[in-house]
Design a protein around this motif. Structure first.
Motif, mmCIF file in Angstrom:
data_model
loop_
_atom_site.group_PDB
_atom_site.id
_atom_site.type_symbol
_atom_site.label_atom_id
_atom_site.label_comp_id
_atom_site.label_asym_id
_atom_site.label_seq_id
_atom_site.Cartn_x
_atom_site.Cartn_y
_atom_site.Cartn_z
ATOM 1 N N MET A 24 -8.969 5.750 -5.602
ATOM 2 C CA MET A 24 -9.412 6.219 -4.249
ATOM 3 C C MET A 24 -10.904 5.660 -3.836
ATOM 4 O O MET A 24 -11.779 5.638 -4.874
ATOM 5 N N MET A 25 -10.857 5.283 -2.866
ATOM 6 C CA MET A 25 -12.274 4.690 -2.350
ATOM 7 C C MET A 25 -13.357 5.386 -1.841
ATOM 8 O O MET A 25 -12.710 6.582 -1.399
ATOM 9 N N THR A 26 -14.365 5.225 -1.890
ATOM 10 C CA THR A 26 -15.640 6.173 -1.435
ATOM 11 C C THR A 26 -16.225 5.423 -0.441
ATOM 12 O O THR A 26 -15.780 4.169 -0.063
ATOM 13 N N ASP A 27 -16.912 6.030 0.573
ATOM 14 C CA ASP A 27 -17.520 5.509 1.669
ATOM 15 C C ASP A 27 -18.575 4.443 1.313
ATOM 16 O O ASP A 27 -18.738 3.483 2.301
ATOM 17 N N ASP A 28 -19.139 4.359 0.211
ATOM 18 C CA ASP A 28 -20.237 3.301 0.149
ATOM 19 C C ASP A 28 -19.407 2.194 -0.617
ATOM 20 O O ASP A 28 -20.253 1.237 -0.870
ATOM 21 N N GLU A 29 -18.260 2.126 -0.768
ATOM 22 C CA GLU A 29 -17.713 0.811 -1.249
ATOM 23 C C GLU A 29 -17.555 -0.218 -0.415
ATOM 24 O O GLU A 29 -16.913 -0.105 0.734
ATOM 25 N N GLU A 30 -17.962 -1.317 -0.561
ATOM 26 C CA GLU A 30 -17.810 -2.447 0.596
ATOM 27 C C GLU A 30 -16.427 -3.083 0.345
ATOM 28 O O GLU A 30 -15.891 -3.364 -0.780
ATOM 29 N N LEU A 31 -15.904 -3.272 1.754
ATOM 30 C CA LEU A 31 -14.421 -3.836 1.737
ATOM 31 C C LEU A 31 -14.826 -5.298 1.984
ATOM 32 O O LEU A 31 -15.910 -5.842 2.717
ATOM 33 N N PHE A 32 -13.579 -6.417 1.641
ATOM 34 C CA PHE A 32 -13.470 -7.624 1.926
ATOM 35 C C PHE A 32 -12.414 -7.891 2.584
ATOM 36 O O PHE A 32 -11.419 -7.316 2.437
ATOM 37 N N GLU A 33 -12.467 -8.977 3.503
ATOM 38 C CA GLU A 33 -11.240 -9.361 4.072
ATOM 39 C C GLU A 33 -10.630 -10.491 3.269
ATOM 40 O O GLU A 33 -11.257 -11.298 2.770
ATOM 41 N N PHE A 34 -9.256 -10.428 3.203
ATOM 42 C CA PHE A 34 -8.454 -11.488 2.381
ATOM 43 C C PHE A 34 -7.378 -11.996 3.180
ATOM 44 O O PHE A 34 -6.684 -11.324 3.869
ATOM 45 N N GLU A 35 -7.032 -13.195 2.879
ATOM 46 C CA GLU A 35 -5.657 -13.731 3.541
ATOM 47 C C GLU A 35 -4.959 -13.945 2.391
ATOM 48 O O GLU A 35 -5.416 -14.581 1.396
ATOM 49 N N VAL A 36 -3.709 -13.622 2.559
ATOM 50 C CA VAL A 36 -2.768 -13.461 1.150
ATOM 51 C C VAL A 36 -1.375 -14.314 1.894
ATOM 52 O O VAL A 36 -0.969 -14.103 2.980
ATOM 53 N N SER A 37 -1.238 -15.347 1.098
ATOM 54 C CA SER A 37 0.085 -16.266 1.362
ATOM 55 C C SER A 37 0.970 -15.820 0.516
ATOM 56 O O SER A 37 0.681 -15.659 -0.788
ATOM 57 N N CYS A 38 2.396 -15.460 1.034
ATOM 58 C CA CYS A 38 3.065 -14.926 0.199
ATOM 59 C C CYS A 38 4.554 -15.670 0.686
ATOM 60 O O CYS A 38 4.596 -15.935 1.720
ATOM 61 N N SER A 39 5.590 -15.440 -0.473
ATOM 62 C CA SER A 39 6.792 -15.908 0.334
ATOM 63 C C SER A 39 7.825 -15.068 -0.552
ATOM 64 O O SER A 39 7.800 -14.535 -1.322
ATOM 65 N N LYS A 40 9.091 -15.575 0.154
ATOM 66 C CA LYS A 40 10.356 -14.689 -0.574
ATOM 67 C C LYS A 40 11.461 -15.878 -0.550
ATOM 68 O O LYS A 40 11.820 -16.348 0.787
#
Length: 64
Positions: A1-17
């Motif tokens: 569970m995240m708290t309000d003071d945790e910093e978020l980062f943006e990620f780009e995920v390449s995936c395949s099927k």
């Protein structure tokens, strides 16, 4: 569970099927953008939301 003071980062995920039958192989490639606290959280989110996709790469874009 995240708290309000945790910093978020943006990620780009390449995936395949990849799927195969007797005479055909098909591959779908997706790029997903998401926000998470770290790469482990990215993997957990992807496993929960898209369990049939294989993660090919995860790229850190920067702070959210």
């Amino acid at each position: 569970m995240m708290t309000d003071d945790e910093e978020l980062f943006e990620f780009e995920v390449s995936c395949s099927k990849t799927e195969s039958s007797d005479d055909r192989i098909s591959c779908a490639i997706y790029t997903v953008g998401l926000y998470a606290k770290d790469e482990a959280a990215v993997r957990e989110i992807m496993a929960d939301e898209e369990p049939d996709l294989t993660i090919d790469s995860i790229k850190l874009i920067g702070p959210a």
